[in-house]
Design an enzyme around this catalytic site. Sequence first.
Site, PDB file in Angstrom:
ATOM      1  N   LYS A 114     -61.981 -10.155  -9.438  1.00 43.44           N
ATOM      2  CA  LYS A 114     -60.899 -11.030  -8.971  1.00 43.44           C
ATOM      3  C   LYS A 114     -61.352 -11.646  -7.652  1.00 43.44           C
ATOM      4  O   LYS A 114     -61.602 -10.940  -6.682  1.00 43.44           O
ATOM      5  CB  LYS A 114     -59.621 -10.209  -8.749  1.00 43.44           C
ATOM      6  CG  LYS A 114     -58.556 -10.967  -7.963  1.00 43.44           C
ATOM      7  CD  LYS A 114     -57.304 -10.141  -7.736  1.00 43.44           C
ATOM      8  CE  LYS A 114     -56.462 -10.724  -6.604  1.00 43.44           C
ATOM      9  NZ  LYS A 114     -55.222  -9.977  -6.370  1.00 43.44           N
ATOM     10  N   GLY A 164     -47.723  -9.162  -1.559  1.00 43.65           N
ATOM     11  CA  GLY A 164     -46.955  -8.050  -0.998  1.00 43.65           C
ATOM     12  C   GLY A 164     -45.568  -8.414  -0.512  1.00 43.65           C
ATOM     13  O   GLY A 164     -44.872  -7.583   0.070  1.00 43.65           O
ATOM     14  N   GLY A 217     -46.524 -11.606  -5.451  1.00 41.48           N
ATOM     15  CA  GLY A 217     -45.158 -12.025  -5.171  1.00 41.48           C
ATOM     16  C   GLY A 217     -44.100 -11.447  -6.090  1.00 41.48           C
ATOM     17  O   GLY A 217     -42.931 -11.358  -5.707  1.00 41.48           O
ATOM     18  N   ASN A 227     -48.556  -5.243  -8.030  1.00 40.61           N
ATOM     19  CA  ASN A 227     -49.034  -4.110  -7.237  1.00 40.61           C
ATOM     20  C   ASN A 227     -47.923  -3.568  -6.339  1.00 40.61           C
ATOM     21  O   ASN A 227     -47.340  -2.532  -6.598  1.00 40.61           O
ATOM     22  CB  ASN A 227     -50.252  -4.530  -6.403  1.00 40.61           C
ATOM     23  CG  ASN A 227     -50.871  -3.371  -5.627  1.00 40.61           C
ATOM     24  OD1 ASN A 227     -50.297  -2.284  -5.491  1.00 40.61           O
ATOM     25  ND2 ASN A 227     -52.055  -3.552  -5.111  1.00 40.61           N
ATOM     26  N   THR A 228     -47.575  -4.355  -5.309  1.00 35.30           N
ATOM     27  CA  THR A 228     -46.640  -3.863  -4.296  1.00 35.30           C
ATOM     28  C   THR A 228     -45.298  -3.442  -4.888  1.00 35.30           C
ATOM     29  O   THR A 228     -44.725  -2.434  -4.469  1.00 35.30           O
ATOM     30  CB  THR A 228     -46.445  -4.951  -3.218  1.00 35.30           C
ATOM     31  OG1 THR A 228     -47.731  -5.214  -2.639  1.00 35.30           O
ATOM     32  CG2 THR A 228     -45.493  -4.496  -2.127  1.00 35.30           C
TER      33      THR A 228
END
Lengths: 261, 65
Positions: A98, A159, A187, A208-209
């Site tokens: 990535k 994040g 996001g 992720n976050t």
Amino acid sequence: MTKEDRLVIGGKSLKSRLFIGTGKLPNKLLPGVIAASGTEVVTVALRRVDFRSPQENPVAYIPENVIIMPNTSGARNAEEAVKIARLAQAAGCGNWVKIEVITDQKYLLPDNEETVKATEILAKEGFVVLPYIMPDLIIARRLEEVGAAAVMPLGAPIGSNRGLRSREFLRILVEEITTIPVIVDAGIGKPSEAAAAMEMGVDAVLVNTAVATAGDPVLMAGAFAAAVKAGREGYLAGLGPSSLYASASSPLTGFLHEVSK
Amino acid sequence: MEIYLNGEREKVNPGETVRELLSRKGLGDARVVLVYNGQVLPEEDWGEPLEEEAAVEVLTIVGGG
């Protein structure tokens, strides 16, 4: 829905359209999060060892059938991104990467131009390159030309958990970028936003976050899996038309007051 | 003698090998990538002695998004 709804990237046929980022997640939660999410692609990063408090390598916690995609976080230009990608491969990460080139520290927005340069170099070297970008059609087209395996436009800053702020531009990418997958990266803060992205026709989402900072990351990973599946099936089913005015769902004849007259 | 280890000065014993350095730093069996003076050093060369003022980078995979 057909049984053969697969996401194909770099020659791999994926069943899951949910990619999971492993940042901010304790290693011991990784097996549970990966299992609950059903993900087949996870991202990791490459860093200098901190000799004062060495961190355990998360790779040991990732099942072998899951693709490990290192990011190039920390790269400020194409040259650094290329270097990090090669080092990550030397660290045993395979050939997926990535691309993340960031110079803005407040919003962590990607540098699209440097990202195109890095993508071109790494794609020529045989990497499966998934660049993280601002949702810009012209850049996405150039990435298609230089051999990107997918484009990964942001929904909102990394994040931030702010959802699909870039919705209009994502819609344009979904419509116009047809030779490689469009994956919303960054996001997405709630399962409903992942479902909304999938309903729009994006090919996959990377989260992720939203999982890592949830009260129960494993439960949240499962919630995202369900949302991605629901959104995908909603898209494939074809959304019905919307209207400003009511359109009765029940027949407009044979009302009971007509009978009693 | 001294080297640069992840950007900081580090005293090493004369003749100390890369493998010995990693072991002394508690990374005996950790999965790491070693960059020696700008080049990836394959594991089969970790028995080579460190050179004075060498720049050694020890990198590892960590969680990331």
